[in-house]
Write a protein that holds these residues in place. Sequence first.
Motif, mmCIF file in Angstrom:
data_model
loop_
_atom_site.group_PDB
_atom_site.id
_atom_site.type_symbol
_atom_site.label_atom_id
_atom_site.label_comp_id
_atom_site.label_asym_id
_atom_site.label_seq_id
_atom_site.Cartn_x
_atom_site.Cartn_y
_atom_site.Cartn_z
ATOM 1 N N ILE A 1 15.408 -6.684 -2.558
ATOM 2 C CA ILE A 1 16.022 -7.730 -1.729
ATOM 3 C C ILE A 1 17.193 -8.298 -2.513
ATOM 4 C CG2 ILE A 1 15.738 -10.003 -0.669
ATOM 5 C CD1 ILE A 1 12.803 -9.336 -0.262
ATOM 6 N N CYS A 2 18.358 -8.350 -1.886
ATOM 7 C CA CYS A 2 19.552 -8.922 -2.486
ATOM 8 C C CYS A 2 19.744 -10.334 -1.932
ATOM 9 C CB CYS A 2 20.765 -8.054 -2.160
ATOM 10 S SG CYS A 2 22.334 -8.668 -2.821
ATOM 11 N N GLN B 1 27.954 -1.839 2.603
ATOM 12 C CA GLN B 1 27.229 -3.035 3.045
ATOM 13 C C GLN B 1 27.474 -3.249 4.539
ATOM 14 O OE1 GLN B 1 27.699 -7.749 2.239
ATOM 15 N NE2 GLN B 1 27.696 -6.503 0.388
ATOM 16 N N PRO B 2 26.626 -2.693 5.411
ATOM 17 C CA PRO B 2 26.855 -2.786 6.854
ATOM 18 C C PRO B 2 25.954 -3.836 7.514
ATOM 19 C CG PRO B 2 25.256 -1.087 6.434
ATOM 20 C CD PRO B 2 25.543 -1.734 5.100
ATOM 21 N N TRP C 1 23.576 -6.423 5.766
ATOM 22 C CA TRP C 1 23.600 -7.860 5.966
ATOM 23 C C TRP C 1 23.029 -8.221 7.340
ATOM 24 C CZ3 TRP C 1 26.906 -9.262 9.971
ATOM 25 C CH2 TRP C 1 28.038 -8.467 10.213
ATOM 26 N N SER C 2 22.610 -9.469 7.469
ATOM 27 C CA SER C 2 21.987 -10.021 8.681
ATOM 28 C C SER C 2 20.727 -9.272 9.096
ATOM 29 C CB SER C 2 22.981 -10.054 9.847
ATOM 30 O OG SER C 2 22.602 -11.024 10.803
ATOM 31 N N PRO C 3 19.787 -9.035 8.188
ATOM 32 C CA PRO C 3 18.564 -8.307 8.538
ATOM 33 C C PRO C 3 17.673 -9.043 9.534
ATOM 34 C CG PRO C 3 18.364 -9.246 6.356
ATOM 35 C CD PRO C 3 19.790 -9.429 6.768
ATOM 36 N N MET C 4 17.782 -10.365 9.597
ATOM 37 C CA MET C 4 16.967 -11.134 10.533
ATOM 38 C C MET C 4 17.734 -11.526 11.798
ATOM 39 S SD MET C 4 14.450 -13.439 8.169
ATOM 40 C CE MET C 4 15.686 -14.061 7.042
ATOM 41 N N ALA D 1 18.655 -2.361 -0.468
ATOM 42 C CA ALA D 1 18.248 -3.768 -0.510
ATOM 43 C C ALA D 1 18.948 -4.540 0.591
ATOM 44 C CB ALA D 1 18.600 -4.390 -1.860
ATOM 45 N N PRO D 2 18.199 -5.041 1.574
ATOM 46 C CA PRO D 2 18.818 -5.919 2.567
ATOM 47 C C PRO D 2 19.254 -7.224 1.916
ATOM 48 C CG PRO D 2 16.433 -5.924 2.819
ATOM 49 C CD PRO D 2 16.751 -4.863 1.804
ATOM 50 N N ILE D 3 20.299 -7.828 2.470
ATOM 51 C CA ILE D 3 20.815 -9.090 1.943
ATOM 52 C C ILE D 3 20.216 -10.245 2.736
ATOM 53 C CG2 ILE D 3 22.885 -10.475 1.555
ATOM 54 C CD1 ILE D 3 24.432 -7.845 1.300
#
Length: 340
Positions: free
Chosen positions: A23-24, A184-185, A212-215, A285-287
């Motif tokens: 996790i980043c 980083q998409p 980015w924006s995994p949630m 690693a998702p941000i």
Amino acid sequence: MRGRKTLIEYRLLGRTGVRVAPICIGTMNFGNPTPEDEAARMLDWALDAGLNFFDTANSYNAGESEAIIGRALAASGRRHEVILATKAHYPTGPGPNERGNSRLHLLRACEDSLRRLKTDYIDLYQIHRPDPTVPVEETLGVLTDLVRQGKVRYIGCSTHPAWRVMEALMISAMKGLARYVSEQPPYNLLDRRIENELVPLCQAHNLALMPWSPMAQGVLAGRYHDAQAVPTDSRAALRGGIYAERVTAAGVEVGKRFVALAEAHGVAPAHLALLWVKDQPGITAPIFGPRTLAQLEAMLPVATMQLSDELRAACDELVPPGTAVVNFHNTSGWMRMRVT
């Protein structure tokens, strides 16, 4: 908590030998709305927990995110523990050369980031968006110079189409220039389009993927019950514009079904949203961009969780692989596919 790490399994950053947490920590909130003292506590807490990967950009809060990180790491003396990523591309001033991916701009931008971050090197320096007005040879050339000068360790890109990533890899190989090690998409269950081309490309050429924006801006965490009733402390409300565009009736409806699925399996929706991205094929690693220390603490268990085949299949039923119900590429400038 210092010295007591969780049992995190670190992952290689693409084809480098660098090991990063799965996790980043994203820092767009540092300086607005997260105050500096809390941001500093978050950095220390994350490092104590074994989360060693941090992402920022020179455009986040007009450079204040970088400055806060720099002051915090200088005060704690923990710079050597951190894999620090930042980005450049967006305007840093009103002038015509204070933006983009030219040699002139990137040299200035890198020096400014080094100054704000209070460091003499950046671990991962990323091109924030493509620049069709600048030949990629020029961009890769200046990045190569920064690597050879020791100011940058590795280079990457963010929100680039697969063909541009491949073009850059080819030119790097042909001309002996520094090579992208990461992309980083935007990626979450509501927008899975990178699975069609970008993910296979990165898997084939061993590039790290840091989505980015995994949630989905909290839609998958159960924060929205109506696309018109936006929480006052959400990014959609605080920042508006492109962030508000990503909160749609279709997305909120899928979000409700996702929340019900997570709760039926005894998993917090926010945990499942982040876990789903973390354990997708090809992801490094998702941000995750926490606003508070409490939010950061709450998400730590995801670093050691594993996505079950049952939950993976159930998520595929909600949004099939390679499809989208919300457009999270609305800042890319190149994604033309409509989302209905």
